[in-house]
Design an enzyme around this catalytic site. Structure first.
Site, mmCIF file in Angstrom:
data_model
loop_
_atom_site.group_PDB
_atom_site.id
_atom_site.type_symbol
_atom_site.label_atom_id
_atom_site.label_comp_id
_atom_site.label_asym_id
_atom_site.label_seq_id
_atom_site.Cartn_x
_atom_site.Cartn_y
_atom_site.Cartn_z
ATOM 1 N N GLY A 10 0.793 -1.187 -0.284
ATOM 2 C CA GLY A 10 0.551 -0.108 0.267
ATOM 3 C C GLY A 10 0.770 1.073 0.120
ATOM 4 N N ILE A 44 1.232 3.864 2.170
ATOM 5 C CA ILE A 44 2.953 4.003 3.308
ATOM 6 C C ILE A 44 3.339 2.810 3.511
ATOM 7 N N PHE A 49 0.454 -3.074 8.652
ATOM 8 C CA PHE A 49 -0.363 -1.570 8.245
ATOM 9 C C PHE A 49 -2.110 -1.840 7.371
ATOM 10 N N SER A 99 -4.444 6.382 13.831
ATOM 11 C CA SER A 99 -4.470 7.721 13.024
ATOM 12 C C SER A 99 -5.565 8.666 14.285
ATOM 13 N N TYR A 157 -15.043 3.672 10.110
ATOM 14 C CA TYR A 157 -13.342 2.745 10.237
ATOM 15 C C TYR A 157 -12.742 4.002 11.771
ATOM 16 N N LYS A 214 -9.906 1.560 14.116
ATOM 17 C CA LYS A 214 -8.469 2.196 14.727
ATOM 18 C C LYS A 214 -8.506 1.832 16.184
ATOM 19 N N ASN A 242 -9.724 11.618 -0.722
ATOM 20 C CA ASN A 242 -8.225 12.771 0.354
ATOM 21 C C ASN A 242 -8.074 13.769 -0.459
ATOM 22 N N ARG A 263 -5.081 21.046 8.744
ATOM 23 C CA ARG A 263 -4.735 19.923 8.729
ATOM 24 C C ARG A 263 -3.060 19.786 8.812
ATOM 25 N N ARG A 286 -17.610 18.721 5.002
ATOM 26 C CA ARG A 286 -18.264 16.999 4.466
ATOM 27 C C ARG A 286 -18.266 16.512 5.933
ATOM 28 N N GLY A 338 -18.236 15.353 8.991
ATOM 29 C CA GLY A 338 -17.133 15.148 9.938
ATOM 30 C C GLY A 338 -15.940 15.415 10.417
ATOM 31 N N ASP A 339 -16.049 16.187 9.274
ATOM 32 C CA ASP A 339 -14.677 17.154 9.024
ATOM 33 C C ASP A 339 -14.327 17.656 9.974
HETATM 34 P P1 NAD Z 1 -3.441 1.711 1.398
HETATM 35 O O1 NAD Z 1 -4.578 1.228 1.235
HETATM 36 O O2 NAD Z 1 -2.961 1.859 0.689
HETATM 37 O O3 NAD Z 1 -2.631 -0.352 2.293
HETATM 38 C C1 NAD Z 1 -2.817 -0.760 2.857
HETATM 39 C C2 NAD Z 1 -2.585 -1.802 2.550
HETATM 40 O O4 NAD Z 1 -3.552 -3.195 2.961
HETATM 41 C C3 NAD Z 1 -3.300 -2.012 0.841
HETATM 42 O O5 NAD Z 1 -2.293 -2.881 -0.321
HETATM 43 C C4 NAD Z 1 -4.052 -3.376 1.348
HETATM 44 O O6 NAD Z 1 -4.303 -4.393 -0.171
HETATM 45 C C5 NAD Z 1 -3.922 -4.246 2.277
HETATM 46 N N1 NAD Z 1 -4.447 -5.158 3.026
HETATM 47 C C6 NAD Z 1 -5.872 -4.416 2.860
HETATM 48 N N2 NAD Z 1 -6.510 -5.296 4.432
HETATM 49 C C7 NAD Z 1 -5.908 -6.855 4.040
HETATM 50 C C8 NAD Z 1 -6.551 -7.925 4.024
HETATM 51 N N3 NAD Z 1 -7.257 -8.392 4.837
HETATM 52 N N4 NAD Z 1 -4.975 -8.399 4.651
HETATM 53 C C9 NAD Z 1 -3.732 -8.558 3.718
HETATM 54 N N5 NAD Z 1 -4.065 -7.290 3.192
HETATM 55 C C10 NAD Z 1 -4.590 -6.659 3.300
HETATM 56 O O7 NAD Z 1 -3.180 2.196 3.143
HETATM 57 P P2 NAD Z 1 -2.749 3.340 3.611
HETATM 58 O O8 NAD Z 1 -2.320 4.735 3.186
HETATM 59 O O9 NAD Z 1 -0.712 2.909 3.167
HETATM 60 O O10 NAD Z 1 -2.687 2.642 4.898
HETATM 61 C C11 NAD Z 1 -1.345 1.925 5.549
HETATM 62 C C12 NAD Z 1 -2.195 1.478 6.422
HETATM 63 O O11 NAD Z 1 -2.206 3.382 7.558
HETATM 64 C C13 NAD Z 1 -3.549 1.082 7.596
HETATM 65 O O12 NAD Z 1 -4.023 0.652 7.965
HETATM 66 C C14 NAD Z 1 -4.641 2.592 6.989
HETATM 67 O O13 NAD Z 1 -5.768 2.824 8.216
HETATM 68 C C15 NAD Z 1 -3.446 4.032 7.793
HETATM 69 N N6 NAD Z 1 -3.356 4.892 8.035
HETATM 70 C C16 NAD Z 1 -3.472 5.713 7.247
HETATM 71 C C17 NAD Z 1 -3.362 6.865 6.870
HETATM 72 C C18 NAD Z 1 -3.809 8.328 5.106
HETATM 73 O O14 NAD Z 1 -3.341 8.581 5.421
HETATM 74 N N7 NAD Z 1 -3.344 7.515 4.027
HETATM 75 C C19 NAD Z 1 -3.801 7.782 7.872
HETATM 76 C C20 NAD Z 1 -4.234 7.173 9.358
HETATM 77 C C21 NAD Z 1 -3.716 5.628 9.174
HETATM 78 C C1 UD1 Z 2 -9.383 11.762 6.082
HETATM 79 C C2 UD1 Z 2 -10.304 10.757 7.381
HETATM 80 C C3 UD1 Z 2 -9.326 9.768 8.242
HETATM 81 C C4 UD1 Z 2 -8.208 8.798 7.457
HETATM 82 C C5 UD1 Z 2 -7.761 9.847 6.247
HETATM 83 C C6 UD1 Z 2 -6.847 8.813 6.072
HETATM 84 C C7 UD1 Z 2 -12.682 11.548 6.902
HETATM 85 C C8 UD1 Z 2 -13.774 12.641 7.949
HETATM 86 N N1 UD1 Z 2 -11.196 11.928 8.230
HETATM 87 O O1 UD1 Z 2 -9.030 13.307 6.787
HETATM 88 O O2 UD1 Z 2 -9.837 9.407 8.910
HETATM 89 O O3 UD1 Z 2 -7.261 8.790 8.861
HETATM 90 O O4 UD1 Z 2 -8.527 10.576 5.931
HETATM 91 O O5 UD1 Z 2 -7.838 8.126 5.239
HETATM 92 O O6 UD1 Z 2 -12.818 11.802 6.255
HETATM 93 N N2 UD1 Z 2 -10.946 18.406 1.527
HETATM 94 C C9 UD1 Z 2 -11.689 19.236 0.955
HETATM 95 N N3 UD1 Z 2 -12.085 18.459 -0.748
HETATM 96 C C10 UD1 Z 2 -11.727 17.207 -0.651
HETATM 97 C C11 UD1 Z 2 -11.254 16.209 -0.358
HETATM 98 C C12 UD1 Z 2 -10.807 17.121 1.122
HETATM 99 O O7 UD1 Z 2 -11.573 20.905 0.971
HETATM 100 O O8 UD1 Z 2 -12.123 16.666 -1.592
HETATM 101 C C13 UD1 Z 2 -10.647 18.667 2.302
HETATM 102 C C14 UD1 Z 2 -11.062 17.845 3.724
HETATM 103 O O9 UD1 Z 2 -12.377 18.701 4.496
HETATM 104 C C15 UD1 Z 2 -10.206 18.983 5.415
HETATM 105 C C16 UD1 Z 2 -8.857 17.938 4.246
HETATM 106 O O10 UD1 Z 2 -8.804 18.383 3.061
HETATM 107 O O11 UD1 Z 2 -9.992 19.707 5.737
HETATM 108 C C17 UD1 Z 2 -8.324 17.131 4.573
HETATM 109 O O12 UD1 Z 2 -8.726 16.265 3.765
HETATM 110 P P1 UD1 Z 2 -8.584 14.461 4.106
HETATM 111 O O13 UD1 Z 2 -7.170 14.715 2.693
HETATM 112 O O14 UD1 Z 2 -9.526 13.284 2.786
HETATM 113 O O15 UD1 Z 2 -8.357 14.244 5.249
HETATM 114 P P2 UD1 Z 2 -9.087 14.100 6.761
HETATM 115 O O16 UD1 Z 2 -10.404 14.356 6.093
HETATM 116 O O17 UD1 Z 2 -7.761 15.126 7.311
#
Ligand code: NAD
Ligand code: UD1
Length: 343
Positions: free
Chosen positions: A11, A13, A81, A125, A150, A154, A200, A232, A293, A295-296
């Site tokens: 994935g 990260i 992850f 998260s 979601y 966590k 996002n 953010r 949105r 929940g924001d």
């Molecule tokens: P991502 O979706 O890019 O990566 C997650 C990976 O896990 C993917 O490759 C997916 O195929 C794999 N996966 C999902 N379910 C699985 C399962 N049951 N068995 C095996 N593989 C599985 O997401 P990411 O952005 O890299 O996030 C990684 C972790 O960090 C996640 O747990 C996510 O919730 C957490 N996280 C991400 C963010 C963010 O903004 N990206 C923020 C906070 C926490």
């Molecule tokens: C979101 C999730 C959070 C999750 C993270 C990673 C929500 C409420 N929170 O964080 O739980 O861990 O993604 O997957 O969904 N924005 C816009 N226009 C867009 C998209 C976003 O204005 O099209 C704004 C949002 O209002 C926010 C900021 O950009 O203020 C960042 O948004 P986003 O990237 O979705 O992250 P979070 O909402 O912080």
């Protein structure tokens, strides 16, 4: 050097963390079911690092296959992850999220315990802080007031890991609470590749920049913030990945359960991010202002003191670099990994 099993290593990260692990000399074993990633990323990780990666197409809920992987490989620690991460999808299908994220984690921990692999880093998260405290968020603030399934996965997993540690203090566990990871590896070979229309902000902006999407909708300009848009704490994914290596060093040499924020400690508004991206990319980002949105939260950023003091972790890259690297990745991979660019 130690062998690290990385669940979800294909994935966004996970892949960047695998690169940092391999560059630091660790052996990496990826377990991923590719439900939200493309196996092509494995070649890209090998290309960047010039190292071989062992990988298994396995769902972490599949007890038999996971057990076989633990039986046949020497594993010293796990970075976990694997999980689903879409807030909107989790509201439509909460059971899928509870099953995938929570049951998956329980299964992983059971097998780790069975094979006496007791070192774990878990991806949590900042969403667990919810809306009960004001920023900057520190690790002692209350958690659990999450607004969606979601986020609840966590929070529940954090509690499950606390109970696991209480029952067996040979475990060494670090829970990392990420703020908003963006950016991409400097090579442009790996980056965030969401399927469908991005939820996002950064992937949405990069797709507007290359003309794939027409315009961005800014979710609200009437918040009580400096310019009315949400704030953010954006952190470069390579910095975030390096934070995992710091956490790994700590769990390799001690026992306990600790929680750390991974952020920069600085907050930027949506309008500030758009402006910075325009400078970094030389592209104009068309946007309209829409409704908030649900929940924001208006303002989210980290108190980074604990990670700095205990782990020696400090994010290095600034917002300009995050924008440059996100743009480079998107320009080289218009359709994400589907483009299969020549390496
Ligand atoms: P991502 O979706 O890019 O990566 C997650 C990976 O896990 C993917 O490759 C997916 O195929 C794999 N996966 C999902 N379910 C699985 C399962 N049951 N068995 C095996 N593989 C599985 O997401 P990411 O952005 O890299 O996030 C990684 C972790 O960090 C996640 O747990 C996510 O919730 C957490 N996280 C991400 C963010 C963010 O903004 N990206 C923020 C906070 C926490
Ligand atoms: C979101 C999730 C959070 C999750 C993270 C990673 C929500 C409420 N929170 O964080 O739980 O861990 O993604 O997957 O969904 N924005 C816009 N226009 C867009 C998209 C976003 O204005 O099209 C704004 C949002 O209002 C926010 C900021 O950009 O203020 C960042 O948004 P986003 O990237 O979705 O992250 P979070 O909402 O912080």
């Amino acid at each position: 050097m130690s062998n690290i099993l990385v669940t979800g290593g294909a994935g966004f990260i996970g892949s960047h963390t695998c690169v940092e692990l391999l560059n630091a000399g660790y052996e990496v074993i990826i377990v991923d079911n590719f439900s939200n990633s493309n196996p092509m990323i494995l070649d890209r990780i090998e290309k960047i690092t010039n190292r071989k990666v062992k990988s298994f197409n396995c769902d972490i809920r599949d007890e038999n296959t996971l057990e076989k992987i633990f039986k046949e490989n020497k594993i010293d620690a796990v970075i976990h992850f694997a999980g689903l991460k879409s807030v909107s999808e989790s509201c439509q299908n909460p059971l899928l999220y509870f099953d995938n994220n929570i049951v998956g984690t329980i299964n992983l921990c059971k097998i780790m315990q069975k094979f006496s692999v007791k070192k774990l880093v878990f991806s949590s998260s900042a969403t667990v802080y919810g809306d009960t405290s004001l920023p900057p968020y520190n690790e002692n603030m209350p958690t659990g007031s999450v607004s969606n399934p979601y986020g609840r996965t966590k929070y529940f997993i954090e509690k499950i890991l606390e109970d696991l540690y209480k029952s067996d203090n040979k475990f060494s566990i670090i829970i990392l609470r990420y703020f908003n990871p963006i950016g991409a590896h400097e090579s442009g070979l790996i980056g965030e590749s969401p399927s469908g229309i991005p939820n996002n902000l950064m992937p949405y902006i990069t797709q507007v920049a290359i003309g794939k999407l027409d315009h961005l909708t800014v979710f609200g300009n009437d918040y009580d913030t400096k310019d009315g848009s949400c704030i953010r704490d954006y952190i470069h994914v390579v910095d975030l990945a390096k934070g995992h290596l710091k956490a790994l060093s700590k769990i390799m040499s001690s026992q306990g359960l600790d929680v750390y924020n991974l952020g920069t400690g600085k907050g930027y508004s949506v309008f500030e991010l758009i402006k910075e991206f325009e400078i970094a990319s030389g592209k104009k980002i068309n946007y309209i202002v829409g409704e908030r949105r649900s929940g924001d939260l208006p303002c989210v950023y980290a108190d980074t003191t604990k990670a700095e003091e205990d782990l020696g972790f400090k994010a290095k890259f600034d917002l300009r670099k995050m924008c440059e690297d996100s743009f480079r990745w998107q320009t080289k991979n218009i359709n994400g990994f589907e483009d299969n660019i020549t390496l």
